[in-house]
Design an enzyme around this catalytic site. Structure first.
Site, PDB file in Angstrom:
ATOM      1  N   ASP A  78       0.810  -1.214   0.000  1.00 38.50           N
ATOM      2  CA  ASP A  78       0.000   0.000   0.000  1.00 38.50           C
ATOM      3  C   ASP A  78       0.846   1.267   0.000  1.00 38.50           C
ATOM      4  O   ASP A  78       0.451   2.285  -0.570  1.00 38.50           O
ATOM      5  CB  ASP A  78      -0.934   0.005   1.209  1.00 38.50           C
ATOM      6  CG  ASP A  78      -2.164  -0.854   0.988  1.00 38.50           C
ATOM      7  OD1 ASP A  78      -2.073  -1.819   0.204  1.00 38.50           O
ATOM      8  OD2 ASP A  78      -3.210  -0.569   1.587  1.00 38.50           O
ATOM      9  N   ASP A 120      -1.082  -5.305   4.473  1.00 33.68           N
ATOM     10  CA  ASP A 120      -2.437  -4.781   4.610  1.00 33.68           C
ATOM     11  C   ASP A 120      -3.574  -5.674   4.134  1.00 33.68           C
ATOM     12  O   ASP A 120      -4.451  -6.033   4.905  1.00 33.68           O
ATOM     13  CB  ASP A 120      -2.524  -3.432   3.889  1.00 33.68           C
ATOM     14  CG  ASP A 120      -1.678  -2.374   4.578  1.00 33.68           C
ATOM     15  OD1 ASP A 120      -0.764  -2.746   5.325  1.00 33.68           O
ATOM     16  OD2 ASP A 120      -1.915  -1.186   4.361  1.00 33.68           O
ATOM     17  N   LYS A 121      -3.629  -6.014   2.856  1.00 36.88           N
ATOM     18  CA  LYS A 121      -4.786  -6.756   2.347  1.00 36.88           C
ATOM     19  C   LYS A 121      -4.544  -8.255   2.311  1.00 36.88           C
ATOM     20  O   LYS A 121      -5.482  -9.027   2.114  1.00 36.88           O
ATOM     21  CB  LYS A 121      -5.151  -6.269   0.929  1.00 36.88           C
ATOM     22  CG  LYS A 121      -5.340  -4.764   0.815  1.00 36.88           C
ATOM     23  CD  LYS A 121      -6.339  -4.240   1.828  1.00 36.88           C
ATOM     24  CE  LYS A 121      -6.347  -2.729   1.885  1.00 36.88           C
ATOM     25  NZ  LYS A 121      -5.116  -2.125   2.385  1.00 36.88           N
ATOM     26  N   CYS A 192       5.100  -2.423   8.463  1.00 33.62           N
ATOM     27  CA  CYS A 192       5.491  -1.099   8.962  1.00 33.62           C
ATOM     28  C   CYS A 192       5.178  -0.946  10.447  1.00 33.62           C
ATOM     29  O   CYS A 192       4.125  -1.359  10.927  1.00 33.62           O
ATOM     30  CB  CYS A 192       4.815  -0.017   8.139  1.00 33.62           C
ATOM     31  SG  CYS A 192       5.358  -0.026   6.411  1.00 33.62           S
ATOM     32  N   GLU A 442      -6.732   4.639  -0.336  1.00 35.28           N
ATOM     33  CA  GLU A 442      -6.377   5.290   0.922  1.00 35.28           C
ATOM     34  C   GLU A 442      -5.944   6.733   0.681  1.00 35.28           C
ATOM     35  O   GLU A 442      -5.393   7.062  -0.365  1.00 35.28           O
ATOM     36  CB  GLU A 442      -5.245   4.523   1.612  1.00 35.28           C
ATOM     37  CG  GLU A 442      -5.685   3.173   2.139  1.00 35.28           C
ATOM     38  CD  GLU A 442      -4.569   2.438   2.859  1.00 35.28           C
ATOM     39  OE1 GLU A 442      -3.405   2.883   2.766  1.00 35.28           O
ATOM     40  OE2 GLU A 442      -4.852   1.422   3.513  1.00 35.28           O
ATOM     41  N   SER A 468      -5.085   5.252   5.446  1.00 35.44           N
ATOM     42  CA  SER A 468      -4.037   4.357   5.899  1.00 35.44           C
ATOM     43  C   SER A 468      -4.056   4.319   7.416  1.00 35.44           C
ATOM     44  O   SER A 468      -4.462   5.281   8.069  1.00 35.44           O
ATOM     45  CB  SER A 468      -2.678   4.873   5.411  1.00 35.44           C
ATOM     46  OG  SER A 468      -1.632   4.259   6.117  1.00 35.44           O
TER      47      SER A 468
END
Length: 557
Positions: A78, A120-121, A192, A442, A468
């Protein structure tokens, strides 16, 4: 065993012949077949080490007396996809991941699965697949990234880099200082380092019970993660023997507990979207009203970047997710402690020996950051089906001001950088929802630009898109219905006064119902931004954010 479908009986001789070509021996056909669902991809720092993880998982599965078969899913970073057309593919990639895992596992009749996600996904996509397939499954993520330090000793992360761009643009830092932040913001492999979407989802995976204790907070580079891998294989064998499946684990009560942790930690707003999608896959009737009820009874116990300078390594040092849950369990009615988890034990048993080791990082019930959760659901004439704010990432609890309207993220970012936004404004970025984006991109670049320019406490931002987990400030997202569906956000005009009241959970535009009805009659749906390929199909099938932005199956009646 489920895998007997492809390995037992005289008529399965062709199947066994093909399997022997992969290296299997006759004795292997009496063992459980285990899918190792990996997500190794070199361009994502949270996944670049997962090739080695996959090898360790396979060794652990063999040591537990089972047969591993590894395959990979796709992934989108992302951060790298941010601020251009690539971000439109991020949320839709969740559906591709879920579908691809379903395809491989059901086509080959595996007995169990170990999922290795991180970012993320990928994590929610695999979780959706696990619930859809419903075979014994354990998750072990790649682990969080360590925080970085600049040459001056300042603690930094990816959020610092994005905000550094706005600070440089407004003359607050030099090009050399921006380069210093860039060079140190992401110092290692892993997801992250703040309480961004990836870490939020990996923590929620732990409390849901699909992952083992430690999954959410042990760093990617910590040797303890290898021990977690060994435990995952051992626990999976127990789950198979006891026939404990994801839908036995992910119940309404488990989702309550996941949101309770989310509220206690002030997680990413994206958790709302993804967990609602999980509920859909589990066949559960779970909505935003229930999320709001959880928010009202759970105190905010820890602030993690971007809401503070603490990072996941600090959470781990302070006792991890189990310590937060143990503290929460002291308040009656917050957690459901007697439900089963992937350990084969209850949540109560999992957290029995946990304790807070640093009360500056994880606050006690007697000293919360706030009495209610770090996420809030807002409703009103501007969001009849709901919207989400990360209330723990802003000190501002009420904001009222005139709209400055942009019909895309690119338009908004350009306007912010050109000084079209001033103190007291409410920035509206619309036609960026699941259907309108398409893909519900985002808005980290605009929020970071606002924060970096020193306007974070003086400018609000509303969108039917997403934020985000690194976003902070007065940022309200997931506004439903979205603009492309004719929601009120599509009817706003420049200068309309909008009121955001976090305490009262209200999102209102100061325009009469009669005027809004008049505007609705005059409104015309814009032409779709994308009409071909995957995004074109996605835009036609995706549902609203308040139902998880899942894909709807057409009615063939």
């Amino acid at each position: 065993m489920r895998s007997d479908m492809i390995k037992k009986g005289f008529d399965k001789a062709p199947h066994r012949s093909l399997l022997k070509a992969t290296g299997l021996k006759d004795e292997d056909f009496d063992k459980p077949f285990i899918a190792i669902c990996n997500s190794f991809i070199e361009i994502i720092p949270g996944h670049k080490h997962l090739n080695e993880f996959g090898k360790l998982v396979k060794e652990a599965v063999r040591a537990a007396g089972m047969v591993p078969f590894e395959f990979n899913t796709i992934g989108v970073d992302d951060g790298i996809a941010m601020g251009h057309i690539g971000m439109r593919y991020s949320l839709p990639s969740r559906e591709i991941i879920a579908d691809s895992v379903e395809t491989v596992v059901n086509a080959h009749w595996f007995d169990g699965m170990i999922c290795i996600p991180n970012c993320d996904k990928i994590t929610p996509g695999m979780m959706m697949a696990a619930l859809r397939i419903n075979i014994p499954t354990v998750f072990v993520s790649g682990g969080p990234m360590a925080a970085g330090k600049t040459s001056k000793g300042d603690v930094v992360d990816l959020s610092s880099v994005f905000e550094g761009v706005g600070a440089y643009q407004s003359g607050k830092i030099s090009e050399e200082e921006l380069k210093d932040i860039e060079d140190h913001g992401c110092p290692s492999c892993g997801s992250c380092s703040g309480m961004f979407t990836a870490n939020s989802m990996n923590c929620l995976c732990e409390v849901l019970g699909l992952a083992l204790p430690g999954n959410g907070s042990i760093l990617a580079i910590d040797p303890r993660r290898e021990e977690l891998i060994k435990q995952a294989a051992e626990k999976l064998k127990i789950l198979i023997e006891r026939d404990i499946k994801p839908r036995d684990i992910v119940t309404e009560e488990a989702i309550d507990d996941a949101f309770a942790l989310d509220m206690a930690m002030g997680g990413s707003t994206n958790t709302v979207l993804h967990t609602l999608a999980l509920a859909q896959e589990a066949g559960l009737d779970y909505d935003m009203n229930r999320i709001d009820a959880v928010s009202r009874r759970v105190p905010h116990l820890c602030k993690v970047s971007p809401a503070s300078n603490w990072h996941m390594e600090d959470i781990d040092r302070a006792g991890g997710i189990s310590a937060i849950l143990k503290e929460m369990s002291r308040k009656e009615g917050v957690l459901h402690l007697d439900r089963i988890t992937a350990t084969g034990q209850t949540l109560r048993e999992n957290i029995a020996h946990a304790e807070i080791k640093d009360k500056e990082v994880i606050h006690s019930l007697e000293n919360p950051h706030s009495e209610e959760g770090g996420l809030r659901i807002l409703k009103g004439n501007l969001a009849k089906d709901g919207a989400v704010i990360k209330s723990g990432a802003t000190e501002v609890k009420r904001f009222e001001g005139p709209c400055v309207i942009f019909n895309s993220q690119d338009e908004a970012l350009a306007g912010i950088m050109l000084g079209k936004v001033k103190k007291g404004d409410v920035v509206v970025i619309r036609y960026e929802g699941p259907r309108g984006g398409p893909g519900m991109p985002e808005m980290l670049a605009p929020t970071s630009a606002i924060a970096g320019m020193g306007l974070g406490a003086d400018v609000a931002l509303l969108t039917d898109g997403r934020f985000s987990g690194a976003s902070r400030g007065i940022s309200v997202g997931h506004i439903s219905p979205e603009a492309a569906a004719g929601g009120t956000i599509a009817l706003l005009e420049q200068g309309d006064i909008v009121c955001i009241d976090v305490e009262e959970r209200l999102l209102e535009v100061r325009v009469s119902d009669e005027e809004l009805d008049k505007r609705k009659k005059e409104w015309k749906r814009p032409e779709p931004k994308v009409k071909t390929g995957w995004l074109g199909r996605y835009a036609q099938m995706v549902t609203s954010a308040n139902t998880g932005a899942v894909l709807k199956i057409p009615n063939f009646d």
